[in-house]
Design a protein around this motif. Structure first.
Motif, PDB file in Angstrom:
ATOM      1  N   VAL A  79       0.846  -1.200   0.000  1.00 58.29           N
ATOM      2  CA  VAL A  79       0.000   0.000   0.000  1.00 58.29           C
ATOM      3  C   VAL A  79       0.883   1.253   0.000  1.00 58.29           C
ATOM      4  O   VAL A  79       0.624   2.217  -0.715  1.00 58.29           O
ATOM      5  N   ASP A  80       1.963   1.216   0.756  1.00 58.09           N
ATOM      6  CA  ASP A  80       2.815   2.407   0.848  1.00 58.09           C
ATOM      7  C   ASP A  80       3.922   2.470  -0.197  1.00 58.09           C
ATOM      8  O   ASP A  80       4.311   3.550  -0.621  1.00 58.09           O
ATOM      9  N   ASN A  81       4.418   1.316  -0.578  1.00 66.31           N
ATOM     10  CA  ASN A  81       5.650   1.341  -1.395  1.00 66.31           C
ATOM     11  C   ASN A  81       5.546   0.787  -2.799  1.00 66.31           C
ATOM     12  O   ASN A  81       6.502   0.899  -3.559  1.00 66.31           O
ATOM     13  N   PHE A  82       4.431   0.149  -3.149  1.00 64.13           N
ATOM     14  CA  PHE A  82       4.394  -0.496  -4.463  1.00 64.13           C
ATOM     15  C   PHE A  82       4.023   0.540  -5.521  1.00 64.13           C
ATOM     16  O   PHE A  82       2.947   0.520  -6.115  1.00 64.13           O
ATOM     17  N   ARG A 273      23.322  -1.988  -4.934  1.00 61.72           N
ATOM     18  CA  ARG A 273      22.743  -1.584  -3.654  1.00 61.72           C
ATOM     19  C   ARG A 273      21.535  -0.644  -3.831  1.00 61.72           C
ATOM     20  O   ARG A 273      20.500  -0.819  -3.214  1.00 61.72           O
ATOM     21  N   ASP A 274      21.655   0.319  -4.751  1.00 65.40           N
ATOM     22  CA  ASP A 274      20.561   1.297  -4.910  1.00 65.40           C
ATOM     23  C   ASP A 274      19.374   0.725  -5.692  1.00 65.40           C
ATOM     24  O   ASP A 274      18.320   1.338  -5.781  1.00 65.40           O
ATOM     25  N   GLU A 275      19.537  -0.455  -6.252  1.00 69.28           N
ATOM     26  CA  GLU A 275      18.470  -1.081  -7.031  1.00 69.28           C
ATOM     27  C   GLU A 275      17.664  -2.052  -6.161  1.00 69.28           C
ATOM     28  O   GLU A 275      16.550  -2.445  -6.494  1.00 69.28           O
ATOM     29  N   LEU A 276      18.273  -2.466  -5.049  1.00 72.18           N
ATOM     30  CA  LEU A 276      17.663  -3.500  -4.193  1.00 72.18           C
ATOM     31  C   LEU A 276      16.371  -3.009  -3.556  1.00 72.18           C
ATOM     32  O   LEU A 276      16.296  -1.861  -3.113  1.00 72.18           O
ATOM     33  N   ALA A 277      15.363  -3.897  -3.492  1.00 72.95           N
ATOM     34  CA  ALA A 277      14.144  -3.557  -2.766  1.00 72.95           C
ATOM     35  C   ALA A 277      14.505  -3.423  -1.280  1.00 72.95           C
ATOM     36  O   ALA A 277      15.500  -4.005  -0.823  1.00 72.95           O
ATOM     37  N   HIS A 278      13.688  -2.656  -0.545  1.00 70.48           N
ATOM     38  CA  HIS A 278      14.037  -2.354   0.854  1.00 70.48           C
ATOM     39  C   HIS A 278      14.174  -3.616   1.705  1.00 70.48           C
ATOM     40  O   HIS A 278      14.900  -3.634   2.677  1.00 70.48           O
ATOM     41  N   TYR A 279      13.469  -4.698   1.315  1.00 72.64           N
ATOM     42  CA  TYR A 279      13.494  -5.910   2.147  1.00 72.64           C
ATOM     43  C   TYR A 279      14.607  -6.876   1.740  1.00 72.64           C
ATOM     44  O   TYR A 279      14.826  -7.874   2.391  1.00 72.64           O
ATOM     45  N   THR A 283      19.551  -9.573  -4.608  1.00 73.18           N
ATOM     46  CA  THR A 283      18.642 -10.024  -5.663  1.00 73.18           C
ATOM     47  C   THR A 283      19.441 -10.212  -6.945  1.00 73.18           C
ATOM     48  O   THR A 283      20.269  -9.368  -7.283  1.00 73.18           O
ATOM     49  N   ALA A 284      19.196 -11.327  -7.609  1.00 73.88           N
ATOM     50  CA  ALA A 284      19.808 -11.544  -8.920  1.00 73.88           C
ATOM     51  C   ALA A 284      18.682 -11.814  -9.907  1.00 73.88           C
ATOM     52  O   ALA A 284      17.797 -12.619  -9.632  1.00 73.88           O
ATOM     53  N   ASP A 285      18.695 -11.107 -11.019  1.00 77.67           N
ATOM     54  CA  ASP A 285      17.698 -11.365 -12.065  1.00 77.67           C
ATOM     55  C   ASP A 285      18.303 -12.272 -13.120  1.00 77.67           C
ATOM     56  O   ASP A 285      19.466 -12.099 -13.490  1.00 77.67           O
ATOM     57  N   VAL A 286      17.494 -13.215 -13.589  1.00 79.83           N
ATOM     58  CA  VAL A 286      17.881 -13.941 -14.785  1.00 79.83           C
ATOM     59  C   VAL A 286      17.352 -13.114 -15.948  1.00 79.83           C
ATOM     60  O   VAL A 286      16.157 -12.833 -16.019  1.00 79.83           O
ATOM     61  N   GLN A 287      18.256 -12.679 -16.804  1.00 79.52           N
ATOM     62  CA  GLN A 287      17.826 -11.897 -17.959  1.00 79.52           C
ATOM     63  C   GLN A 287      17.898 -12.763 -19.217  1.00 79.52           C
ATOM     64  O   GLN A 287      18.740 -13.653 -19.321  1.00 79.52           O
ATOM     65  N   ALA A 301      15.319 -13.444  -5.237  1.00 76.91           N
ATOM     66  CA  ALA A 301      15.644 -12.494  -4.164  1.00 76.91           C
ATOM     67  C   ALA A 301      15.825 -13.205  -2.829  1.00 76.91           C
ATOM     68  O   ALA A 301      15.175 -14.217  -2.562  1.00 76.91           O
ATOM     69  N   ASN A 302      16.706 -12.665  -2.027  1.00 75.89           N
ATOM     70  CA  ASN A 302      16.791 -13.063  -0.616  1.00 75.89           C
ATOM     71  C   ASN A 302      15.998 -12.024   0.163  1.00 75.89           C
ATOM     72  O   ASN A 302      16.460 -10.908   0.376  1.00 75.89           O
ATOM     73  N   ARG A 303      14.764 -12.390   0.547  1.00 79.00           N
ATOM     74  CA  ARG A 303      13.856 -11.423   1.191  1.00 79.00           C
ATOM     75  C   ARG A 303      14.043 -11.393   2.698  1.00 79.00           C
ATOM     76  O   ARG A 303      13.247 -10.792   3.395  1.00 79.00           O
ATOM     77  N   THR A 304      15.036 -12.050   3.183  1.00 79.20           N
ATOM     78  CA  THR A 304      15.339 -12.146   4.632  1.00 79.20           C
ATOM     79  C   THR A 304      14.088 -12.601   5.402  1.00 79.20           C
ATOM     80  O   THR A 304      13.265 -13.341   4.886  1.00 79.20           O
ATOM     81  N   ASP A 305      13.935 -12.076   6.646  1.00 83.45           N
ATOM     82  CA  ASP A 305      12.758 -12.448   7.441  1.00 83.45           C
ATOM     83  C   ASP A 305      11.702 -11.353   7.393  1.00 83.45           C
ATOM     84  O   ASP A 305      10.779 -11.326   8.195  1.00 83.45           O
ATOM     85  N   PHE A 306      11.893 -10.424   6.423  1.00 82.54           N
ATOM     86  CA  PHE A 306      11.030  -9.242   6.371  1.00 82.54           C
ATOM     87  C   PHE A 306       9.544  -9.584   6.341  1.00 82.54           C
ATOM     88  O   PHE A 306       8.760  -9.094   7.155  1.00 82.54           O
TER      89      PHE A 306
END
Ligand code: ATP
Length: 491
Positions: A79-82, A273-279, A283-287, A301-306
């Motif tokens: 709701v706030d960030n997407f 670093r500046d491209e990473l989502a806050h959580y 993240t690695a993209d397969v292109q 992505a490694n979304r941690t425990d967010f």
């Protein structure tokens, strides 16, 4: 590399993908999958599910609903960030994503050449006057508004009463359905970490600039995995989350290669670093090298425990795992391989497309992996006037279609029928001819054999009709054509 126009045209002509609501002029960025498209799509999903969910002892499946409690999207941050920053052109009203402006070619009326119109490549400057873009890239005349944040979620009203309390959203990703069911799955299935939950389903995003055919649409389908690991464990001397992240990247790349994507057309893009989502920790993209250039096919992505922590906070329910060894409750870390079905389909299609010259004629062939081809087999009667040939061909179609997708076609001469099947990627054609059924007028006995033609080599072999299902099954399961041919005798 095949152009997007060629693919769009082939898809429409041969029943893979149609513009949605075409008879009403179409609706922006929505596409319908036709008879062959739906088979290809289903097969991509089926092999993904089989390889990543069914065959792995550490994986389980889920199918969560699209409409969820609205608080899910507060907790997840959507709701706030997407949001994407967007600007509008004050003249032509076209809308752009700010972060994509530098990647868009732009229209320029050059003052140094009496206002001549030029289209300047993305990020470039005018070679006559040296100007860089400041105005609208599309019309070249309008000023752009200051950027505004635009939420990509589709809002909808649940229930018959139009009141605020009933506002919810069409899910913008399938992931949250997995997080909110983490404890349900853990309790009902009694799993130990690490384990993952896979899900395939529709997602909706009100994209500012959809386009490039099925690459970016507002309604699309995802194949997602949330793989839960114990952050206090180490594997091969590394933190478990980092180890498993690398493993998933390798597995995903290997999966696309296994189903035919050429290695040269795949690469990995690490988020800076500046491209990473806050959580995200990493993240690695397969292109994939799409006809529009290198672009994201999937993200890992490694979304941690967010997410689990956010849902625990908003729901008041503990979303933890009890680590028996350490006698402690832990919030698992999550590795998320997330792929789009539609983008995967576009990549498989683009990668399979070939134009070849055969005896001075152009042959278009889709070299799909046999397990992905919309039709596995085409059954073709050589002479449609001969009842016995047609009857036998129908009987073969009926038998094979118990397990396989089979097409029957008798609407042209055999050479034409083969070309048609090549163009839609059917790996094997089975032909029933006079020898199969015999010719009593000429006293020629039936040999009970049919011809199998291989799409890629165009070689033909004859096998007993009674063995056909077995032979086709072997071929589809990966037995090499040469091996099958050696055992059958070429025709
Ligand atoms: P992009 O940067 O292209 O907008 P994203 O990074 O926002 O994509 P994710 O949120 O990581 O995408 O979604 C995972 C996958 O879902 C993507 O790799 C892609 O395959 C697919 N996907 C995302 N958005 C769309 C869309 N609008 N249309 C089709 N597929 C999509």
């Amino acid at each position: 590399m095949v152009s997007m126009e060629t693919l769009v045209s082939l898809c429409k002509r041969r029943g893979f993908v149609f513009q949605s609501s075409e008879i009403y002029g179409g609706i922006g960025s929505s596409w319908d999958y036709g008879p062959l498209g739906v088979e290809l799509r289903n097969k991509i999903k089926r092999v993904w599910w089989r390889d990543f969910v069914q065959r792995r002892p550490d994986m389980l499946g889920l199918d969560a609903s699209i409409l969820m409690h609205p608080t899910v999207w507060k907790a997840s941050g959507h709701v706030d960030n997407f949001t994407d920053p967007m600007v509008d052109c004050r003249e032509c009203r076209h809308r752009f994503r700010v972060d994509q402006l530098a990647e868009t070619p732009w229209v320029h009326y050059c003052p140094a050449t009496k206002g001549n119109k030029f289209t300047i490549p993305a990020g470039g400057a005018c070679s006559h006057c040296g100007a860089a873009r400041t105005l609208c890239p599309d019309c070249g005349k309008g000023e752009l508004t200051p950027p505004r944040q635009f939420n990509l979620m589709f809002k909808t009203l649940m229930g018959p009463v139009e009141e605020d309390a009933a506002v919810t959203y069409l899910r913008p990703e399938t992931a949250q359905g997995i997080f909110v069911n983490f404890d349900n799955v853990l309790q009902s299935m009694r799993r130990k970490l690490p384990f993952g939950i896979g899900q395939i389903g529709k997602a909706f995003r009100n994209e500012i600039t959809p386009g490039n055919f099925i690459f970016r649409t507002r309604e699309f389908e995802q194949m997602e995995i949330e793989y839960f690991v114990n952050p206090h464990e180490t594997v091969e001397g590394r933190p478990a989350d980092e180890y498993w992240h690398d493993r998933w990247i390798e597995d995903c790349l290997a999966w696309f290669r296994r189903y035919g994507i050429q290695s040269d057309n795949l690469r990995l893009h690490e988020h800076a670093r500046d491209e990473l989502a806050h959580y995200a920790k990493r993240t690695a993209d397969v292109q994939y090298r799409f006809p529009i250039g290198w672009s994201e096919l999937m993200g890992i992505a490694n979304r941690t425990d967010f997410d689990l922590k956010q849902h625990a906070k908003f729901s008041g329910k503990a979303l933890t795992y009890f680590d028996e060894e350490r006698k402690e409750h832990v919030v698992p870390y999550v590795i998320e391989p997330s792929a789009g079905v539609d983008r995967a389909l576009l990549a498989f299609l683009a990668d399979a497309y070939r134009e070849e010259e055969v005896r001075g004629e152009k042959r278009v062939v889709l070299r799909f992996h046999p397990e992905l081809a919309p039709a596995s087999v085409a059954v073709l009667p050589l002479l449609k006037k001969r009842d016995d040939i047609v009857r036998t061909a129908h009987a073969i179609r009926d038998e094979l279609s118990r397990d396989l997708t089979v097409v029957y076609d008798d609407t042209a001469a055999i050479g034409r029928l083969y070309r048609r099947q090549d163009e839609v990627g059917t790996p094997y054609c089975v032909t029933v001819d006079v020898q199969t059924v015999g010719d009593s007028d000429k006293g020629e006995p039936a040999d009970g054999k049919v011809t199998i033609r291989d799409r890629d080599s165009m070689e033909q072999i004859r096998v007993e009709a009674a063995r056909l299902a077995q032979v086709i099954g072997d071929l589809l399961r990966g037995t090499a054509w040469a091996e099958v041919a050696a055992g059958a005798g070429r025709s």
